[in-house]
Design a protein around this motif. Structure first.
Motif, PDB file in Angstrom:
ATOM      1  N   TYR A  73      32.878   1.703  20.237  1.00  0.00           N
ATOM      2  CA  TYR A  73      32.359   2.928  19.656  1.00  0.00           C
ATOM      3  C   TYR A  73      32.969   3.056  18.268  1.00  0.00           C
ATOM      4  CZ  TYR A  73      31.118   3.963  24.503  1.00  0.00           C
ATOM      5  OH  TYR A  73      30.588   3.910  25.770  1.00  0.00           O
ATOM      6  N   SER A  74      32.137   3.366  17.284  1.00  0.00           N
ATOM      7  CA  SER A  74      32.668   3.405  15.921  1.00  0.00           C
ATOM      8  C   SER A  74      32.163   4.620  15.166  1.00  0.00           C
ATOM      9  CB  SER A  74      32.295   2.125  15.166  1.00  0.00           C
ATOM     10  OG  SER A  74      30.892   2.023  15.066  1.00  0.00           O
ATOM     11  N   MET A  81      36.887   1.992  18.283  1.00  0.00           N
ATOM     12  CA  MET A  81      37.724   1.929  19.470  1.00  0.00           C
ATOM     13  C   MET A  81      36.931   1.200  20.536  1.00  0.00           C
ATOM     14  SD  MET A  81      37.638   5.877  20.688  1.00  0.00           S
ATOM     15  CE  MET A  81      36.908   6.168  22.274  1.00  0.00           C
ATOM     16  N   GLU A  82      37.639   0.428  21.340  1.00  0.00           N
ATOM     17  CA  GLU A  82      36.991  -0.336  22.384  1.00  0.00           C
ATOM     18  C   GLU A  82      37.318   0.275  23.740  1.00  0.00           C
ATOM     19  OE1 GLU A  82      36.606  -4.921  23.984  1.00  0.00           O
ATOM     20  OE2 GLU A  82      38.397  -4.345  22.865  1.00  0.00           O
ATOM     21  N   HIS A  87      39.029  -2.989  36.837  1.00  0.00           N
ATOM     22  CA  HIS A  87      39.190  -2.565  38.230  1.00  0.00           C
ATOM     23  C   HIS A  87      38.563  -1.192  38.400  1.00  0.00           C
ATOM     24  CE1 HIS A  87      41.655  -6.086  38.705  1.00  0.00           C
ATOM     25  NE2 HIS A  87      42.449  -5.680  37.736  1.00  0.00           N
ATOM     26  N   ASP A  88      39.357  -0.167  38.673  1.00  0.00           N
ATOM     27  CA  ASP A  88      38.813   1.174  38.888  1.00  0.00           C
ATOM     28  C   ASP A  88      39.182   2.124  37.755  1.00  0.00           C
ATOM     29  OD1 ASP A  88      41.491   1.374  39.342  1.00  0.00           O
ATOM     30  OD2 ASP A  88      41.314   2.581  41.160  1.00  0.00           O
ATOM     31  N   SER A  89      39.441   1.590  36.559  1.00  0.00           N
ATOM     32  CA  SER A  89      39.907   2.426  35.449  1.00  0.00           C
ATOM     33  C   SER A  89      39.201   2.081  34.150  1.00  0.00           C
ATOM     34  CB  SER A  89      41.412   2.238  35.232  1.00  0.00           C
ATOM     35  OG  SER A  89      42.142   2.688  36.339  1.00  0.00           O
ATOM     36  N   LEU A  90      39.178   3.072  33.261  1.00  0.00           N
ATOM     37  CA  LEU A  90      38.716   2.866  31.896  1.00  0.00           C
ATOM     38  C   LEU A  90      39.918   2.911  30.972  1.00  0.00           C
ATOM     39  CD1 LEU A  90      35.521   5.108  31.649  1.00  0.00           C
ATOM     40  CD2 LEU A  90      35.628   2.619  31.731  1.00  0.00           C
ATOM     41  N   TRP A  91      39.932   2.015  29.999  1.00  0.00           N
ATOM     42  CA  TRP A  91      41.005   1.928  29.009  1.00  0.00           C
ATOM     43  C   TRP A  91      40.390   1.970  27.624  1.00  0.00           C
ATOM     44  CZ3 TRP A  91      45.964   1.785  30.831  1.00  0.00           C
ATOM     45  CH2 TRP A  91      46.121   1.480  32.181  1.00  0.00           C
ATOM     46  N   VAL A  92      41.105   2.577  26.678  1.00  0.00           N
ATOM     47  CA  VAL A  92      40.682   2.581  25.283  1.00  0.00           C
ATOM     48  C   VAL A  92      41.718   1.809  24.492  1.00  0.00           C
ATOM     49  CG1 VAL A  92      40.210   3.987  23.252  1.00  0.00           C
ATOM     50  CG2 VAL A  92      39.500   4.790  25.496  1.00  0.00           C
ATOM     51  N   ALA A 158      30.673   8.819  18.090  1.00  0.00           N
ATOM     52  CA  ALA A 158      30.604   7.399  17.725  1.00  0.00           C
ATOM     53  C   ALA A 158      29.441   6.718  18.393  1.00  0.00           C
ATOM     54  CB  ALA A 158      31.908   6.718  18.128  1.00  0.00           C
ATOM     55  N   ALA A 159      28.704   5.952  17.619  1.00  0.00           N
ATOM     56  CA  ALA A 159      27.596   5.173  18.177  1.00  0.00           C
ATOM     57  C   ALA A 159      28.141   4.004  18.969  1.00  0.00           C
ATOM     58  CB  ALA A 159      26.684   4.681  17.059  1.00  0.00           C
ATOM     59  N   ARG A 160      27.573   3.756  20.119  1.00  0.00           N
ATOM     60  CA  ARG A 160      28.043   2.690  21.004  1.00  0.00           C
ATOM     61  C   ARG A 160      27.391   1.379  20.612  1.00  0.00           C
ATOM     62  NH1 ARG A 160      26.470   0.700  26.397  1.00  0.00           N
ATOM     63  NH2 ARG A 160      28.319  -0.203  27.302  1.00  0.00           N
ATOM     64  N   GLN A 161      28.221   0.343  20.530  1.00  0.00           N
ATOM     65  CA  GLN A 161      27.732  -1.011  20.276  1.00  0.00           C
ATOM     66  C   GLN A 161      28.026  -1.851  21.499  1.00  0.00           C
ATOM     67  OE1 GLN A 161      29.963  -2.355  16.950  1.00  0.00           O
ATOM     68  NE2 GLN A 161      29.325  -0.681  15.635  1.00  0.00           N
TER      69      GLN A 161
END
Length: 165
Positions: A73-74, A81-82, A87-92, A158-161
């Motif tokens: 997302y930018s 930021m990515e 697994h069962d989580s989201l990370w930035v 942020a637009a998602r790429q």
């Protein structure tokens, strides 16, 4: 030089030490004093969190599978930021910081910073929220965050790429 310290206590310690010297006050161990205040604040936050009842809506689920949130997302003013699903989580992933995204409700998450030494402080319930948005087709396409607390609306949209492009 000391102004961009990511909430470090170093600028306050240096400022207080210089002020004490200019005012010819006796020596005070500002580092120990400020650390004790921070430790007390964390302990109080943990006690409050354990006494807290689950807020309404906290038993909801994200609207999509976690992989659907992954991508880069930018924003021209704030950079990129990515978001990674593991697994069962989201990370930035930022260049110097990693956030774990704790689910709050629906498509809103609480970002919790991952400290390389201490891990993740799950009692940190700051005001910042990460909200994933959908297009009319139901696809996750952007993120909104209130990075500037003084403003009443999210400014980081942020637009998602795709991660593959």
């Amino acid at each position: 030089m000391l102004c961009n310290q990511s909430s470090s206590q170093v600028p306050a310690i240096v400022r207080n030490f210089i002020a004490d010297r200019l005012l010819r006050l006796g020596y005070k161990d500002w580092s120990t004093y400020l650390k004790s205040l921070a430790d007390k604040g964390r302990a109080d936050a943990k006690a409050a969190a354990s006494a807290r009842v689950a807020p309404p809506g906290s038993l909801t689920r994200p609207s999509h599978a976690l992989d659907d949130y992954a991508g880069i997302y930018s924003n021209p003013g704030y950079g990129s930021m990515e978001v990674v699903a593991e697994h069962d989580s989201l990370w930035v992933n930022f260049p110097h910081v990693i956030w774990w995204l704790r689910h709050s409700r629906y498509d809103v998450f609480d970002p919790l910073e991952k400290d390389p030494k201490a891990g993740i402080d799950t009692t940190d319930d700051g005001p910042l929220k990460v909200q994933f948005n959908m297009d009319q087709g139901g696809n996750i396409n952007s993120i909104a965050m209130n990075i500037e607390p003084a403003l009443n609306k999210p400014i980081f949209l942020a637009a998602r790429q795709s991660r593959t492009s």
